[in-house]
Enzyme design. Structure first.
Site, PDB file in Angstrom:
ATOM      1  N   GLU A   1      59.684  24.806  -4.212  1.00 22.69           N
ATOM      2  CA  GLU A   1      58.582  25.951  -3.387  1.00 22.69           C
ATOM      3  C   GLU A   1      58.610  25.397  -1.754  1.00 22.69           C
ATOM      4  O   GLU A   1      59.882  25.291  -1.308  1.00 22.69           O
ATOM      5  CB  GLU A   1      57.271  25.939  -3.943  1.00 22.69           C
ATOM      6  CG  GLU A   1      57.327  26.211  -5.470  1.00 22.69           C
ATOM      7  CD  GLU A   1      56.168  26.778  -6.071  1.00 22.69           C
ATOM      8  OE1 GLU A   1      55.212  27.309  -5.500  1.00 22.69           O
ATOM      9  OE2 GLU A   1      56.058  26.785  -7.310  1.00 22.69           O
TER      10      GLU A   1
ATOM     11  N   ASP B   1      49.783  34.508  -9.162  1.00 22.95           N
ATOM     12  CA  ASP B   1      50.449  33.082  -9.168  1.00 22.95           C
ATOM     13  C   ASP B   1      49.357  32.166  -9.113  1.00 22.95           C
ATOM     14  O   ASP B   1      48.080  32.333  -9.142  1.00 22.95           O
ATOM     15  CB  ASP B   1      51.437  33.065  -8.018  1.00 22.95           C
ATOM     16  CG  ASP B   1      52.477  32.397  -8.408  1.00 22.95           C
ATOM     17  OD1 ASP B   1      52.261  30.997  -9.253  1.00 22.95           O
ATOM     18  OD2 ASP B   1      53.728  32.187  -7.707  1.00 22.95           O
TER      19      ASP B   1
END
Length: 627
Positions: free
Chosen positions: A516, A310
């Site tokens: 997020e 990521d």
């Protein structure tokens, strides 16, 4: 005479040898699509230097990319982070020209290995102006319709390819077990069986893999399909208190039963890549977890695509991030990370990894395995045959056909939670021939709020300037009879309500966009003026409340005030799908794919738990018939 003949013959043979040698030198098996995949990979691998191999393992953000950087460092991949675009409202042609300029840098290298461009197309091609934005996964799980989701994958692939991009970081196959998590709307359901069914989006994105295809080998069926990415491996939806990037505390059996099942399905369907999770499993960072990345995913599941980190994922192996970068590089690569989303300071990564390989800290075999996997995906995606994008698909972006599919997805994703203060007197469907109606609320005329995070910008936007679509207000106006007066007031007060005689009201409230960690919430309340709008409007007139949220929220204190309640999740650009249901052109069919809790003190609470006492249980959803 004989001597002359022999000399002539020798000269001819020498010329023939030179021609054959030159021809052989020019013929490179890896460039020949008639050769088998493994022959092409092997041929290219033996030609590559260490520098060229390490370059393939690097993914950089477009803002630091250039044709020169691609050429100099042999960079394997570029990405657009959330909101990273060539220019505001960039056209499909603008995107194609940008991607091609980078690609030309890659093709000018000694071996001409094409780069692969990736983007987060997670609910349609959501970074791109004019694209069709579908409901986020939390809504699609409600449909339980794998055929619909596959069509959404097909449509998304066309729109992504329309901009010259062959790779999307989707789907998210997290099993969100706690709605306090800021990424819960990226998860299809708390139930792994629904998540497994939704992996049909992968053959939608990539194409249908043949029955005799080798297990785990990535498959992409041509120029209208894209490489997909199953993420985030693994357990991202099970962290303590739903805290993003946190620790998932669960035994191996629990991990395999709840969070893992969609991954074997994805591998079976030929998924090209898998992204590692920021989160930890029982204290071990997933970016550093060799047991699961290599031992389980690659060795046991036979996954043959590449594992990608990521964004700055390897930096976060240490706390604070980047505290010991050499350790992070070593640990991540040895654990099984093949491509690193650096994404900006790429020379540091290249230098560090090169040093570790040259000093036998990381074996050459691990580099070769990573590069082989990356090349396998590039060959499968057709990049060696068609590295330069053309304009042939630009009309696919935001097409009428695609918007109709998104509208259908909206209709199937809505859940009717209440309809009338008594079952004998339902409010929905609403009459279209009312004299005067009110549309109210912060989400009534705001495409940015309607679409949520991961739209235009990483954290989403507010307003209608940068998104092409239909708001709830516009959809209502499109649906009612011409004589009906439609009034819009974002947050009407009691005086306004007394001064007007409305037949009924449609109140659209919910959460503002988030992503997020920014979406992590320990209270899950609707922010003001949402509750005030509900109270002010519903105290004076019959009302249907449309909740635009990425998850269940605290709603019990307000339910009694409402005549009807609809969970619309984050429906995307096609708000007409909401009007289709509330006015009765179609009936409500959606069933909750998430448990709707009463209070946050109950969390985490999932179907099957011993303390299960929800406001609305998993699978709940009232139905209506079209009129």
């Amino acid at each position: 005479m004989l001597r002359f003949s022999l000399s002539s013959l020798a000269f001819v043979l020498l010329c023939l040898w030179a021609v054959i040698t030159i021809t052989e030198a020019e013929y490179m098996k890896y460039k020949d699509p008639k050769q088998s995949l493994n022959v092409r990979i092997n041929d290219l691998m033996v030609r590559m230097t260490l520098e060229e191999k390490i370059g393939q393992m690097v993914q950089i953000e477009r803002q630091v990319a250039s044709a020169d950087a691609m050429r100099k460092y042999f960079i394997g991949s570029i990405l657009s982070g959330g909101g990273s675009v060539p220019s505001p409202k960039a056209s499909a042609q603008d995107w194609i020209n940008m991607v091609n300029d980078f690609q030309k840098g890659s093709l000018s290298t000694r071996l001409g290995i094409p780069m692969i461009y990736g983007i987060d197309a997670v609910h349609g091609h959501n970074n791109v102006y004019g694209a069709t934005i579908f409901p986020h996964n939390v809504g699609l799980g409600v449909t339980r319709d794998s055929i619909l989701v596959k069509k959404i994958g097909e449509t998304t692939a066309l729109e992504v390819r329309a901009t010259g991009i062959p790779y999307t970081f989707a789907p998210c196959i997290a099993v969100c077990r706690d709605p306090r998590w800021g990424r819960c709307y990226e998860s299809y359901s708390e139930d792994r069986k629904i998540v497994q069914a939704m992996t049909e989006i992968i053959p939608g994105l990539q194409g249908d893999i043949s029955a005799n295809s080798p297990k785990g080998v990535p498959f992409v069926a041509g120029k209208t399909k894209v490489a997909a990415c199953a993420k985030h491996f693994v357990g991202d939806g099970g962290t303590t208190k739903g805290i993003n990037e946190n620790n998932t505390v669960i035994d191996l059996q629990g991990l395999l039963n709840i969070h893992m099942p969609a991954y074997p399905d994805s591998v079976r369907k030929g998924v090209a890549t898998v992204m590692a999770s920021y989160s930890s499993w029982n204290g071990v960072k997933m970016h550093a977890n060799r047991e699961l990345l290599t031992g389980f995913l690659k060795d046991k599941l036979k996954f043959r695509g590449f594992v990608i980190s990521d964004w700055m994922g390897i930096d976060k192996i240490t706390s604070p991030p980047h505290a010991n970068y050499s350790y992070s590089v070593q640990t991540a690569v040895l654990a099984g990370i093949d491509m690193v989303m650096v994404p900006t300071n790429f020379t540091e990564f290249i230098d560090d990894l090169t040093f570790q390989v040259k000093n036998n800290i990381i074996p050459m075999s691990r580099i070769d395995d990573a590069v082989r996997r990356i090349l396998r995906v590039k060959f499968a995606t057709g990049l060696f045959e068609n590295p330069i994008a053309d304009f042939s698909l630009i009309n696919q972006l935001g097409s009428k056909e695609h918007r109709e599919l998104a509208r259908e997805a909206v209709r199937k994703s809505l859940v009717l939670l209440k309809n009338g203060k008594s079952t004998e007197m339902p409010l929905l469907p609403l009459p279209k021939n009312a004299e005067k109606i009110l549309v109210a609320g912060s989400h009534g005329h705001n495409l940015g709020y309607q679409c949520g995070g991961w739209t235009v910008e990483w954290r989403g936007v507010s307003g209608n300037e940068f998104i092409v679509g239909t708001t709830i207000l516009t959809a209502v106006k499109n649906s009612v009879d011409p004589p009906t007066q439609v009034v819009y007031s974002q947050n009407p007060d009691a005086e306004f309500m007394k001064a007007n005689k409305f037949s009924y009201a449609i109140v659209a409230v919910g959460e503002p966009p988030y992503v997020e960690t920014y979406g992590d919430s320990m209270n899950l309340t609707i922010a003001e003026p949402g509750p005030s709008t509900i109270t002010n409007v519903c105290s004076f007139v019959k009302c249907v409340v449309i909740l635009i949220t990425g998850r269940p929220v605290v709603i019990e204190p307000y339910v009694a005030k409402m005549d009807a309640l609809v969970a619309a999740w984050l429906p995307g650009t096609e708000g007409q799908g909401i009007a289709d249901l509330i006015f009765g052109d179609f009936g409500f069919t959606g069933k909750l794919a998430r448990t709707w809790f009463r209070t946050v003190d109950q969390l985490p609470m999932n179907v099957g738990d011993p303390h299960y006492d929800p406001l609305f249980p998993f699978g709940f959803g009232l139905t209506t018939k079209p009129v």
